[in-house]
Design a protein around this motif. Structure first.
Motif, PDB file in Angstrom:
ATOM      1  N   PRO A 189      44.219  33.449  41.612  1.00 32.36           N
ATOM      2  CA  PRO A 189      43.660  34.802  41.684  1.00 32.36           C
ATOM      3  C   PRO A 189      44.476  35.668  42.638  1.00 32.36           C
ATOM      4  O   PRO A 189      44.850  35.225  43.720  1.00 32.36           O
ATOM      5  N   GLU A 190      44.725  36.889  42.229  1.00 31.49           N
ATOM      6  CA  GLU A 190      45.597  37.804  42.971  1.00 31.49           C
ATOM      7  C   GLU A 190      44.763  38.968  43.508  1.00 31.49           C
ATOM      8  O   GLU A 190      44.192  39.721  42.725  1.00 31.49           O
ATOM      9  N   PRO A 191      44.658  39.137  44.817  1.00 31.68           N
ATOM     10  CA  PRO A 191      43.846  40.232  45.363  1.00 31.68           C
ATOM     11  C   PRO A 191      44.356  41.592  44.893  1.00 31.68           C
ATOM     12  O   PRO A 191      45.568  41.809  44.759  1.00 31.68           O
ATOM     13  N   ILE A 192      43.428  42.505  44.647  1.00 32.40           N
ATOM     14  CA  ILE A 192      43.775  43.876  44.261  1.00 32.40           C
ATOM     15  C   ILE A 192      43.671  44.737  45.511  1.00 32.40           C
ATOM     16  O   ILE A 192      42.574  44.975  46.027  1.00 32.40           O
ATOM     17  N   ASN A 193      44.793  45.183  46.015  1.00 35.69           N
ATOM     18  CA  ASN A 193      44.821  45.908  47.290  1.00 35.69           C
ATOM     19  C   ASN A 193      43.979  47.178  47.263  1.00 35.69           C
ATOM     20  O   ASN A 193      43.340  47.527  48.255  1.00 35.69           O
ATOM     21  N   SER A 194      43.985  47.862  46.134  1.00 32.49           N
ATOM     22  CA  SER A 194      43.262  49.135  46.042  1.00 32.49           C
ATOM     23  C   SER A 194      41.761  48.955  45.836  1.00 32.49           C
ATOM     24  O   SER A 194      41.006  49.921  45.917  1.00 32.49           O
ATOM     25  N   MET A 195      41.336  47.712  45.562  1.00 29.54           N
ATOM     26  CA  MET A 195      39.926  47.439  45.296  1.00 29.54           C
ATOM     27  C   MET A 195      39.500  46.215  46.102  1.00 29.54           C
ATOM     28  O   MET A 195      39.460  45.093  45.580  1.00 29.54           O
ATOM     29  N   PRO A 196      39.192  46.392  47.374  1.00 28.33           N
ATOM     30  CA  PRO A 196      38.851  45.256  48.239  1.00 28.33           C
ATOM     31  C   PRO A 196      37.750  44.383  47.640  1.00 28.33           C
ATOM     32  O   PRO A 196      36.712  44.869  47.197  1.00 28.33           O
ATOM     33  N   GLY A 197      38.028  43.078  47.618  1.00 32.31           N
ATOM     34  CA  GLY A 197      37.039  42.139  47.088  1.00 32.31           C
ATOM     35  C   GLY A 197      37.200  41.823  45.617  1.00 32.31           C
ATOM     36  O   GLY A 197      36.507  40.938  45.097  1.00 32.31           O
ATOM     37  N   GLN A 198      38.123  42.523  44.923  1.00 35.51           N
ATOM     38  CA  GLN A 198      38.356  42.268  43.509  1.00 35.51           C
ATOM     39  C   GLN A 198      39.706  41.579  43.317  1.00 35.51           C
ATOM     40  O   GLN A 198      40.608  41.723  44.134  1.00 35.51           O
ATOM     41  N   TYR A 199      39.831  40.849  42.192  1.00 32.82           N
ATOM     42  CA  TYR A 199      41.021  40.039  41.936  1.00 32.82           C
ATOM     43  C   TYR A 199      41.490  40.176  40.497  1.00 32.82           C
ATOM     44  O   TYR A 199      40.698  40.477  39.598  1.00 32.82           O
ATOM     45  N   ARG A 200      42.766  39.922  40.301  1.00 41.22           N
ATOM     46  CA  ARG A 200      43.317  39.679  38.969  1.00 41.22           C
ATOM     47  C   ARG A 200      43.284  38.161  38.770  1.00 41.22           C
ATOM     48  O   ARG A 200      43.764  37.412  39.611  1.00 41.22           O
ATOM     49  N   TRP A 201      42.745  37.734  37.628  1.00 41.92           N
ATOM     50  CA  TRP A 201      42.544  36.303  37.401  1.00 41.92           C
ATOM     51  C   TRP A 201      43.516  35.770  36.365  1.00 41.92           C
ATOM     52  O   TRP A 201      43.749  36.405  35.335  1.00 41.92           O
ATOM     53  N   PRO A 202      44.093  34.580  36.617  1.00 36.60           N
ATOM     54  CA  PRO A 202      44.893  33.934  35.573  1.00 36.60           C
ATOM     55  C   PRO A 202      43.982  33.464  34.446  1.00 36.60           C
ATOM     56  O   PRO A 202      42.806  33.143  34.683  1.00 36.60           O
ATOM     57  N   VAL A 203      44.499  33.440  33.239  1.00 37.53           N
ATOM     58  CA  VAL A 203      43.689  33.010  32.101  1.00 37.53           C
ATOM     59  C   VAL A 203      43.078  31.637  32.355  1.00 37.53           C
ATOM     60  O   VAL A 203      41.902  31.390  32.066  1.00 37.53           O
ATOM     61  N   GLU A 204      43.864  30.747  32.940  1.00 40.84           N
ATOM     62  CA  GLU A 204      43.425  29.362  33.130  1.00 40.84           C
ATOM     63  C   GLU A 204      42.244  29.241  34.092  1.00 40.84           C
ATOM     64  O   GLU A 204      41.530  28.234  34.075  1.00 40.84           O
ATOM     65  N   LYS A 205      42.029  30.250  34.927  1.00 42.20           N
ATOM     66  CA  LYS A 205      40.963  30.148  35.925  1.00 42.20           C
ATOM     67  C   LYS A 205      39.892  31.228  35.791  1.00 42.20           C
ATOM     68  O   LYS A 205      39.029  31.365  36.652  1.00 42.20           O
ATOM     69  N   VAL A 206      39.924  31.963  34.693  1.00 47.33           N
ATOM     70  CA  VAL A 206      38.956  33.046  34.531  1.00 47.33           C
ATOM     71  C   VAL A 206      37.527  32.516  34.423  1.00 47.33           C
ATOM     72  O   VAL A 206      36.552  33.213  34.761  1.00 47.33           O
ATOM     73  N   THR A 207      37.364  31.278  33.966  1.00 49.77           N
ATOM     74  CA  THR A 207      36.014  30.736  33.836  1.00 49.77           C
ATOM     75  C   THR A 207      35.322  30.586  35.193  1.00 49.77           C
ATOM     76  O   THR A 207      34.090  30.547  35.256  1.00 49.77           O
ATOM     77  N   LYS A 208      36.107  30.513  36.268  1.00 54.09           N
ATOM     78  CA  LYS A 208      35.508  30.392  37.609  1.00 54.09           C
ATOM     79  C   LYS A 208      34.689  31.630  37.943  1.00 54.09           C
ATOM     80  O   LYS A 208      33.534  31.533  38.388  1.00 54.09           O
ATOM     81  N   ILE A 209      35.255  32.809  37.741  1.00 58.25           N
ATOM     82  CA  ILE A 209      34.539  34.037  38.085  1.00 58.25           C
ATOM     83  C   ILE A 209      33.391  34.289  37.104  1.00 58.25           C
ATOM     84  O   ILE A 209      32.338  34.797  37.485  1.00 58.25           O
TER      85      ILE A 209
END
Length: 341
Positions: A44-64
């Motif tokens: 997961p990659e933090p989104i600097n402009s949106m604190p607390g939100q992430y870009r998720w890899p396809v392989e790990k999207v089921t976690k969120i």
């Protein structure tokens, strides 16, 4: 007595009585949680402009998605960030595209326990960052690039069908192209997906509140802007016209975007179309302003977020698309709405 005999304060004297007569109630069942899925990352990659939100890899999207379900949020909206872009946005309608793969993975993991909505647009997938195909038009010696509405909506139909094939329950066209709902409905029906619903961005404004999202999704226009197809923030009556067209074309759920600066539009659409589900998108700029203010001690984060969500519901929205969905669901689960109000 110098005032009427009725005393409204009688029903406000303690939190349980206030809760008993509360007119507006917000539940995790009202929320759609937007999720960014990105190709080419493994964590997961933090989104600097949106604190607390992430870009998720396809392989790990089921976690969120699992986190959302645990909190009672059963609707998610998937946005894709591809590794490949071109002038035609071809990766948007690839059967192996980032959204298509994410939807398949979520559906396989959770079955019908989650309702999957997908964003249907080209802006994430085009090199120019616009929501439609560009064509060169000349009048005399003056030439400019313009959006080709009719060829764009045909591609949006293709995108929607690939999302439905992957397992999407609801497709959400966001480009504000004329005729997009009719074309998508026709494409879905002809492909046998008559039960896939359309949540149309029916009244989507050309808003300054989208800034953080454009950084998050890497979809800012490379030149020009989107004012020729998104709505003028000065207009309210036009929203009713746009929504009416989408109703006529077969939209199942209507939407107003953004939410906070357009509560009046939400109310007007609710009154004009009382029998249709109405969504409101609590967008990235609205989210990030609250997060930054809270981080600097300027506002009570929990109270202001729950107040905002109740205001959107009170204005007439049945559905709230919000990045606050998971934290708000947790607070509602703990009963903080009663304590804070």
């Amino acid at each position: 007595m110098s005032f009427p005999y009725l005393r409204p304060r009688r029903l406000r004297k303690n939190l349980y009585l206030r809760d008993l007569v509360a007119e507006t109630r917000v539940s995790p069942r009202d929320f759609i949680f937007p999720i960014f899925v990105k190709e080419g990352i493994s964590e997961p990659e933090p989104i600097n402009s949106m604190p607390g939100q992430y870009r998720w890899p396809v392989e790990k999207v089921t976690k969120i998605v699992s986190d959302a379900l645990e909190l009672g949020v059963r609707n998610v909206l998937i946005f894709g960030i591809p590794s490949y872009k071109d002038e035609l946005g071809s990766s948007a309608y690839s059967k192996d595209g980032v959204v298509q793969r994410a939807v398949k993975k979520i559906r396989k993991e959770f079955g019908d326990e989650v309702v999957i909505h997908t964003d249907v647009c080209l802006c994430h997938y085009t090199t120019h960052g616009h929501c439609g195909l560009l064509t060169r038009k000349c009048v005399g010696d003056f030439c400019r690039d313009v959006i080709d509405n009719d060829s764009t909506i045909e591609l949006l139909g293709k995108v929607a069908v690939t999302h439905a094939e992957a397992g999407a329950d609801v497709v959400a066209p966001s480009s504000m192209m004329d005729g997009m709902v009719r074309t998508i409905r026709k494409a879905l029906d002809e492909a046998g997906f008559t039960d896939v619903a359309i949540m149309s961005y029916a009244a989507k404004y050309a808003s300054a509140f989208y800034g953080p999202f454009r950084e998050a999704a890497d979809n800012a226009p490379q030149k020009g802007d989107r004012r020729t197809y998104q709505m003028d923030p000065r207009n309210g009556e036009e929203a009713i016209k746009e929504v009416a067209l989408d109703v006529e074309e077969g939209a199942d759920i209507l939407m107003v975007k953004p939410a906070l600066a357009y509560l009046d539009v939400i109310r007007r659409v609710r009154e004009a179309f009382p029998h249709y589900p109405l969504a409101a998108y609590n967008v990235s700029g609205e989210y990030s302003m609250v997060k930054v203010a809270a981080a600097n001690g300027l506002v009570d984060e929990k109270k202001i977020i729950l107040e905002i969500l109740h205001a959107i519901k009170r204005a007439g929205a049945n559905v709230i698309i919000t990045y606050h969905a998971l934290e708000a669901a947790q607070w509602l689960k703990e009963g903080l709405d009663r304590e804070l109000f």
